[in-house]
Design an enzyme around this catalytic site. Structure first.
Site, PDB file in Angstrom:
ATOM      1  CG  HIS A  96      66.861  57.781  46.505  1.00 31.27           C
ATOM      2  ND1 HIS A  96      67.074  59.124  46.214  1.00 31.27           N
ATOM      3  CD2 HIS A  96      65.694  57.753  47.202  1.00 31.27           C
ATOM      4  CE1 HIS A  96      66.088  59.849  46.716  1.00 31.27           C
ATOM      5  NE2 HIS A  96      65.228  59.045  47.303  1.00 31.27           N
ATOM      6  NE  ARG A 203      67.333  77.711  46.164  1.00 30.35           N
ATOM      7  CZ  ARG A 203      66.024  77.712  46.398  1.00 30.35           C
ATOM      8  NH1 ARG A 203      65.197  78.085  45.450  1.00 30.35           N
ATOM      9  NH2 ARG A 203      65.545  77.342  47.564  1.00 30.35           N
ATOM     10  CB  VAL A 239      74.520  69.072  48.909  1.00 28.45           C
ATOM     11  CG1 VAL A 239      74.980  69.297  47.478  1.00 28.45           C
ATOM     12  CG2 VAL A 239      75.000  70.212  49.791  1.00 28.45           C
ATOM     13  CB  VAL A 269      71.458  59.344  54.247  1.00 24.97           C
ATOM     14  CG1 VAL A 269      69.949  59.379  54.448  1.00 24.97           C
ATOM     15  CG2 VAL A 269      71.984  57.936  54.477  1.00 24.97           C
ATOM     16  CG  ASP A 270      67.131  58.055  50.625  1.00 23.59           C
ATOM     17  OD1 ASP A 270      67.414  56.926  51.060  1.00 23.59           O
ATOM     18  OD2 ASP A 270      66.048  58.600  50.838  1.00 23.59           O
ATOM     19  NE  ARG A 279      78.065  53.217  60.659  1.00 23.96           N
ATOM     20  CZ  ARG A 279      77.243  52.914  61.650  1.00 23.96           C
ATOM     21  NH1 ARG A 279      76.014  52.470  61.364  1.00 23.96           N
ATOM     22  NH2 ARG A 279      77.594  53.029  62.923  1.00 23.96           N
ATOM     23  CB  SER A 299      67.917  55.855  54.403  1.00 17.98           C
ATOM     24  OG  SER A 299      67.295  54.674  54.882  1.00 17.98           O
ATOM     25  CG  ASN A 300      62.708  55.310  56.380  1.00 17.84           C
ATOM     26  OD1 ASN A 300      63.652  55.259  57.158  1.00 17.84           O
ATOM     27  ND2 ASN A 300      61.610  54.604  56.576  1.00 17.84           N
TER      28      ASN A 300
END
Length: 364
Positions: A96, A203, A239, A269-270, A279, A299-300
């Site tokens: 990323h 989609r 997205v 977020v990544d 953030r 983020s994970n």
């Protein structure tokens, strides 16, 4: 080839890049696999499992990096790992880069071969190594969003499924890709009313075909986003622009139009996030509040369910690890176009076009 699997050291990251079954396959082809001590424990795999599969256990991360020709990880290297990476060493992991100029510069300076899971792509544009983690994160977005809607955690106090005589909560999903589809599926399963927005009509037609009637599709536009955020309880951002930064679909000033206690979960977020106020947070401190709106931006996310996530990830990464080990990275990437698209940085040069356009100063 000598393949090294270090223990993940990002906050609350319990996944591991290879299962004992993966080790067995690599050893069967004559490769040496070095596993850092206790690397698999968070996912339910003890050192003895790896030893029985043919791996060698190394007590420190330094020993793994020092000996391995290829490092296979789950998350991007963090600052303490940068000095351990050698010129010509292959790193195969989620990077990323688009959201992290410090990491990008560190990998350029290392002159390593950086192959990113998230940009490996099939001919039809499918991202096979990102898909399983997007599936996990999309489903988790609803689990976490439902929890943080509870009043003690400063949410609106809404039960997503409602009860007889009380209408269900409303979920707005931005993006009808893998994340959005899985989030919509989970929210619909709880009985919530779901609105899913996208600019890709193909989609949206797919969502309309496979989802129950209480999942509604609409074309995504700023007007429609502004209209829906006023009365939805949970907003999921899903997205993705492969290898690039996510678009900022919800701005800071839009937060004032939301009801106090609205929850926003940014799965993007990544890649920088699709909310202006995003953030990165951690599982240790997952949320923050701006203008009475609860933000969940871990983020994970899949790292919280490591057993499921590790199995799902290694199911898809192992065939590529085998190709890289059996052929070497140059031949493997030349013969497999999908794997070749994973090349982001090679010997100090950015080679992934989307990344080159984001960091032109690093290309010059």
């Amino acid at each position: 080839m000598i393949i090294g699997v270090p223990k993940e050291i990002k906050n609350n990251e319990n996944r591991v890049a290879l299962t004992p079954g993966g080790v067995y396959e690599l050893v069967k082809y004559g490769h040496t696999v070095l596993i850092q001590q206790s690397a698999g424990e968070g996912s339910g795999f003890v050192d003895e499992d790896y030893i029985q599969a043919g791996a060698e256990i190394k007590p420190t991360i330094e020993e793994v990096y020092a000996s391995a020709e290829m490092i296979v990880k789950v998350k991007e290297p963090i600052a303490s790992e940068y000095p351990l990476i050698r010129k010509g060493q292959v790193l195969f992991t989620y990077f990323h880069f688009a959201s992290d100029i410090t990491l990008t510069r560190a990998m350029i300076d290392s002159r390593a071969i950086c192959i990113a899971y998230e940009t490996v792509a099939d001919d039809d544009g499918t991202l096979p190594l990102l898909t399983p983690m997007s599936e996990v994160a999309g489903r988790m977005a609803i689990q976490q969003g439902a929890k943080y809607l509870e009043k003690p955690i400063k949410g609106r106090g809404v039960l997503l499924g409602g009860v007889p005589g009380v209408p269900p909560g409303k979920v707005l999903v931005l993006g009808a890709g893998v994340v959005g589809l899985q989030a919509a599926k989970m929210a619909a399963g709880l009985g919530a009313h779901v609105t899913i927005l996208d600019i890709n009509m193909k989609r949206l037609r797919h969502v309309n075909d496979v989802m129950p009637p209480h999942v509604v599709t609409e074309y995504s536009s700023e007007y429609n986003i502004r209209r829906h955020i006023k009365n939805h309880d949970l907003i999921v951002g899903g997205v993705l622009i492969p290898g690039g930064k996510a678009p900022k679909l919800i701005t800071r000033e839009m937060l004032k139009e939301m009801k106090p206690g609205t929850v926003m979960v940014d799965v993007a977020v990544d890649q920088g996030g699709c909310f202006e106020t995003t953030r990165p947070t951690t599982h240790e401190n997952p949320t923050y509040i701006i203008d009475d709106v609860v933000h969940y931006c871990v983020s994970n996310m899949p790292g919280a369910v490591p057993y499921t996530s590790t199995l799902a990830l290694t199911n898809v990464t192992l065939p590529y690890v085998l190709k890289l080990a059996n052929m070497g990275w140059e031949e493997a990437c030349r013969k497999n176009k999908d794997l070749g698209k994973g090349l982001n940085i090679v010997d100090g040069a950015i080679v992934y076009e989307e990344l080159r356009s984001l960091f032109p100063e690093e290309v010059a």
